[in-house]
Design a protein around this motif. Structure first.
Motif, PDB file in Angstrom:
ATOM      1  N   THR A 229      10.301   2.230 -12.251  1.00  0.00           N
ATOM      2  CA  THR A 229       8.843   2.340 -12.365  1.00  0.00           C
ATOM      3  C   THR A 229       8.190   1.915 -11.051  1.00  0.00           C
ATOM      4  N   ILE A 230       6.908   2.204 -10.930  1.00  0.00           N
ATOM      5  CA  ILE A 230       6.162   1.763  -9.759  1.00  0.00           C
ATOM      6  C   ILE A 230       6.157   0.240  -9.675  1.00  0.00           C
ATOM      7  N   ASP A 231       6.146  -0.444 -10.812  1.00  0.00           N
ATOM      8  CA  ASP A 231       6.196  -1.914 -10.808  1.00  0.00           C
ATOM      9  C   ASP A 231       7.508  -2.431 -10.236  1.00  0.00           C
ATOM     10  N   ASP A 232       8.614  -1.723 -10.501  1.00  0.00           N
ATOM     11  CA  ASP A 232       9.900  -2.100  -9.912  1.00  0.00           C
ATOM     12  C   ASP A 232       9.840  -1.971  -8.393  1.00  0.00           C
ATOM     13  N   THR A 233       9.196  -0.925  -7.924  1.00  0.00           N
ATOM     14  CA  THR A 233       9.050  -0.722  -6.482  1.00  0.00           C
ATOM     15  C   THR A 233       8.179  -1.817  -5.879  1.00  0.00           C
TER      16      THR A 233
ATOM     17  N   ASP B 261       7.831  -4.850  -7.037  1.00  0.00           N
ATOM     18  CA  ASP B 261       8.652  -6.068  -7.037  1.00  0.00           C
ATOM     19  C   ASP B 261       9.609  -6.074  -5.841  1.00  0.00           C
ATOM     20  N   PHE B 262      10.214  -4.923  -5.563  1.00  0.00           N
ATOM     21  CA  PHE B 262      11.130  -4.797  -4.437  1.00  0.00           C
ATOM     22  C   PHE B 262      10.401  -5.053  -3.120  1.00  0.00           C
ATOM     23  N   ILE B 263       9.241  -4.426  -2.943  1.00  0.00           N
ATOM     24  CA  ILE B 263       8.464  -4.601  -1.711  1.00  0.00           C
ATOM     25  C   ILE B 263       8.053  -6.060  -1.552  1.00  0.00           C
ATOM     26  N   ASN B 264       7.582  -6.673  -2.621  1.00  0.00           N
ATOM     27  CA  ASN B 264       7.185  -8.081  -2.548  1.00  0.00           C
ATOM     28  C   ASN B 264       8.365  -8.985  -2.205  1.00  0.00           C
ATOM     29  N   ALA B 265       9.543  -8.679  -2.739  1.00  0.00           N
ATOM     30  CA  ALA B 265      10.739  -9.465  -2.413  1.00  0.00           C
ATOM     31  C   ALA B 265      11.100  -9.298  -0.935  1.00  0.00           C
ATOM     32  N   CYS B 266      10.931  -8.100  -0.405  1.00  0.00           N
ATOM     33  CA  CYS B 266      11.204  -7.852   1.012  1.00  0.00           C
ATOM     34  C   CYS B 266      10.219  -8.618   1.891  1.00  0.00           C
ATOM     35  N   ILE B 267       8.954  -8.590   1.516  1.00  0.00           N
ATOM     36  CA  ILE B 267       7.927  -9.304   2.267  1.00  0.00           C
ATOM     37  C   ILE B 267       8.202 -10.801   2.239  1.00  0.00           C
ATOM     38  N   GLN B 268       8.541 -11.330   1.071  1.00  0.00           N
ATOM     39  CA  GLN B 268       8.831 -12.761   0.949  1.00  0.00           C
ATOM     40  C   GLN B 268      10.048 -13.139   1.779  1.00  0.00           C
ATOM     41  N   ALA B 269      11.101 -12.324   1.726  1.00  0.00           N
ATOM     42  CA  ALA B 269      12.302 -12.600   2.513  1.00  0.00           C
ATOM     43  C   ALA B 269      11.970 -12.620   4.003  1.00  0.00           C
TER      44      ALA B 269
ATOM     45  N   ASN C 129       0.816  -1.221   0.000  1.00  0.00           N
ATOM     46  CA  ASN C 129       0.000   0.000   0.000  1.00  0.00           C
ATOM     47  C   ASN C 129       0.846   1.265   0.000  1.00  0.00           C
ATOM     48  N   ASN C 130       2.126   1.125   0.315  1.00  0.00           N
ATOM     49  CA  ASN C 130       3.034   2.267   0.342  1.00  0.00           C
ATOM     50  C   ASN C 130       3.883   2.379  -0.915  1.00  0.00           C
ATOM     51  N   ALA C 131       3.610   1.563  -1.912  1.00  0.00           N
ATOM     52  CA  ALA C 131       4.464   1.514  -3.109  1.00  0.00           C
ATOM     53  C   ALA C 131       4.541   2.857  -3.832  1.00  0.00           C
ATOM     54  N   GLN C 132       3.420   3.488  -4.034  1.00  0.00           N
ATOM     55  CA  GLN C 132       3.422   4.760  -4.765  1.00  0.00           C
ATOM     56  C   GLN C 132       4.243   5.813  -4.022  1.00  0.00           C
ATOM     57  N   GLU C 133       4.023   5.918  -2.723  1.00  0.00           N
ATOM     58  CA  GLU C 133       4.755   6.903  -1.925  1.00  0.00           C
ATOM     59  C   GLU C 133       6.250   6.591  -1.904  1.00  0.00           C
ATOM     60  N   LEU C 134       6.592   5.320  -1.738  1.00  0.00           N
ATOM     61  CA  LEU C 134       8.004   4.934  -1.739  1.00  0.00           C
ATOM     62  C   LEU C 134       8.646   5.230  -3.079  1.00  0.00           C
ATOM     63  N   PHE C 135       7.952   4.911  -4.173  1.00  0.00           N
ATOM     64  CA  PHE C 135       8.502   5.192  -5.494  1.00  0.00           C
ATOM     65  C   PHE C 135       8.717   6.692  -5.688  1.00  0.00           C
ATOM     66  N   GLU C 136       7.747   7.494  -5.306  1.00  0.00           N
ATOM     67  CA  GLU C 136       7.871   8.950  -5.469  1.00  0.00           C
ATOM     68  C   GLU C 136       9.028   9.504  -4.648  1.00  0.00           C
ATOM     69  N   LEU C 137       9.178   9.046  -3.407  1.00  0.00           N
ATOM     70  CA  LEU C 137      10.290   9.508  -2.572  1.00  0.00           C
ATOM     71  C   LEU C 137      11.635   9.068  -3.146  1.00  0.00           C
ATOM     72  N   THR C 138      11.679   7.821  -3.612  1.00  0.00           N
ATOM     73  CA  THR C 138      12.913   7.309  -4.223  1.00  0.00           C
ATOM     74  C   THR C 138      13.276   8.122  -5.455  1.00  0.00           C
ATOM     75  N   ASN C 139      12.299   8.353  -6.301  1.00  0.00           N
ATOM     76  CA  ASN C 139      12.544   9.080  -7.541  1.00  0.00           C
ATOM     77  C   ASN C 139      12.938  10.537  -7.270  1.00  0.00           C
TER      78      ASN C 139
END
Length: 63
Positions: free
Chosen positions: A40-44, A46-54, A12-22
């Motif tokens: 892209t937001i999709d890259d963000t 993917d990163f969040i999902n990888a963190c959650i899975q880890a 749910n924080n992907a958009q905000e994280l992507f905007e801050l990163t960018n």
């Protein structure tokens, strides 16, 4: 004292994280060489999902 709170990643924080990163890309790139992979937001997402899975697997966050 400040109001900053460190929370686990959440999709749910992907958009905000992507905007801050960018927005801070030039500064962050000095210490985060993987930032070129986040374009892209999709890259963000993917990163969040990888963190959650880890985390679910009992591993550290991928960097």
């Amino acid at each position: 004292m400040n109001d900053n709170i460190l929370k686990p990643f959440n999709i749910n924080n992907a958009q905000e994280l992507f905007e801050l990163t960018n927005k801070n890309r030039v500064y962050l790139k000095r210490t985060l060489p993987w930032l070129d992979n986040i374009q892209t937001i999709d890259d963000t997402l993917d990163f969040i999902n990888a963190c959650i899975q880890a985390d679910n697997d009992g591993n550290q966050m991928p960097v």
